[in-house]
Design a protein around this motif. Structure first.
Motif, short mmCIF file in Angstrom:
data_model
loop_
_atom_site.label_atom_id
_atom_site.label_comp_id
_atom_site.label_asym_id
_atom_site.label_seq_id
_atom_site.Cartn_x
_atom_site.Cartn_y
_atom_site.Cartn_z
N GLU A 39 1.01 -1.37 -0.03
CA GLU A 39 -0.08 -0.15 0.03
C GLU A 39 1.01 1.29 -0.18
OE1 GLU A 39 -2.48 -0.77 3.45
OE2 GLU A 39 -3.88 -2.02 2.18
N ILE A 40 1.92 1.31 0.52
CA ILE A 40 2.92 2.26 0.62
C ILE A 40 3.31 2.60 -0.82
CG2 ILE A 40 5.17 3.37 1.45
CD1 ILE A 40 4.54 1.95 4.20
N LEU A 41 3.78 1.55 -1.45
CA LEU A 41 4.34 1.58 -2.71
C LEU A 41 3.13 2.11 -3.90
CD1 LEU A 41 6.17 -1.79 -3.52
CD2 LEU A 41 7.20 0.37 -3.58
N ARG A 42 1.98 1.69 -3.53
CA ARG A 42 0.87 2.22 -4.37
C ARG A 42 0.76 3.76 -4.16
NH1 ARG A 42 -4.46 1.26 -1.34
NH2 ARG A 42 -3.60 2.59 -0.06
N ASP A 43 1.19 4.43 -3.09
CA ASP A 43 1.10 5.90 -2.88
C ASP A 43 2.28 6.79 -3.35
OD1 ASP A 43 -1.78 5.31 -1.86
OD2 ASP A 43 -0.94 5.05 0.17
N THR A 44 3.31 6.18 -3.89
CA THR A 44 4.26 6.76 -4.34
C THR A 44 4.36 7.48 -5.50
OG1 THR A 44 5.38 4.75 -5.51
CG2 THR A 44 5.91 4.95 -3.06
N GLY A 45 3.16 7.27 -6.01
CA GLY A 45 2.95 8.05 -7.59
C GLY A 45 3.64 7.26 -9.00
N ALA A 46 4.25 5.97 -8.25
CA ALA A 46 4.47 5.28 -9.68
C ALA A 46 3.32 4.80 -10.48
CB ALA A 46 4.97 4.03 -9.08
N GLY A 47 3.54 4.48 -11.85
CA GLY A 47 2.53 4.36 -12.86
C GLY A 47 2.16 2.82 -12.53
N GLY A 48 2.72 1.93 -12.05
CA GLY A 48 2.36 0.64 -11.71
C GLY A 48 3.54 0.05 -10.69
N ILE A 49 3.28 -0.94 -10.36
CA ILE A 49 4.09 -1.86 -9.17
C ILE A 49 4.31 -3.21 -9.81
CG2 ILE A 49 4.16 -2.94 -6.94
CD1 ILE A 49 2.20 -0.69 -6.26
N TRP A 50 5.64 -3.45 -9.90
CA TRP A 50 5.99 -4.77 -10.39
C TRP A 50 6.33 -5.63 -8.96
CZ3 TRP A 50 5.52 -5.45 -15.21
CH2 TRP A 50 5.84 -4.43 -16.04
N THR A 51 5.90 -6.77 -9.07
CA THR A 51 6.00 -7.70 -7.91
C THR A 51 6.43 -8.89 -8.25
OG1 THR A 51 3.84 -8.87 -7.99
CG2 THR A 51 3.92 -6.80 -6.95
N LYS A 52 7.21 -9.67 -7.29
CA LYS A 52 7.61 -10.83 -7.52
C LYS A 52 6.21 -12.11 -7.28
CE LYS A 52 12.00 -10.27 -6.83
NZ LYS A 52 12.97 -10.54 -7.93
N THR A 53 6.44 -13.25 -7.71
CA THR A 53 5.46 -14.24 -7.57
C THR A 53 4.67 -14.21 -6.51
OG1 THR A 53 6.79 -15.60 -9.23
CG2 THR A 53 4.87 -16.66 -8.12
#
Length: 71
Positions: A29-43
């Motif tokens: 959720e913190i990453l979501r709020d950084t302003g990035a266009g999207g979030i890459w995650t591991k499996t």
């Protein structure tokens, strides 16, 4: 700076780097709020599965300096 990747529209072309620093919902959720266009995650999985035993992540203290590339 909206961009489209594989038919998916993102508000901008900037994404966080995929890595082990995000392991909980709160961190995601913190990453979501950084302003990035999207979030890459591991499996991810819905259920635990066998794999490497804990601890799998080791943090350096203090963290190493970041490397900057200038063009």
């Amino acid at each position: 700076m909206e961009t489209i990747i594989a038919g998916i529209k993102f508000p901008n072309p900037f994404f966080n780097a995929s890595g082990v620093c995000c392991t909980t919902q709160e961190e995601l959720e913190i990453l979501r709020d950084t302003g990035a266009g999207g979030i890459w995650t591991k499996t991810t999985t819905m259920e635990p599965r066998e794999g490497n035993p804990f601890p799998r992540v080791f943090c350096l203290s203090p963290p190493p300096p970041t490397q900057t590339v200038k063009y």
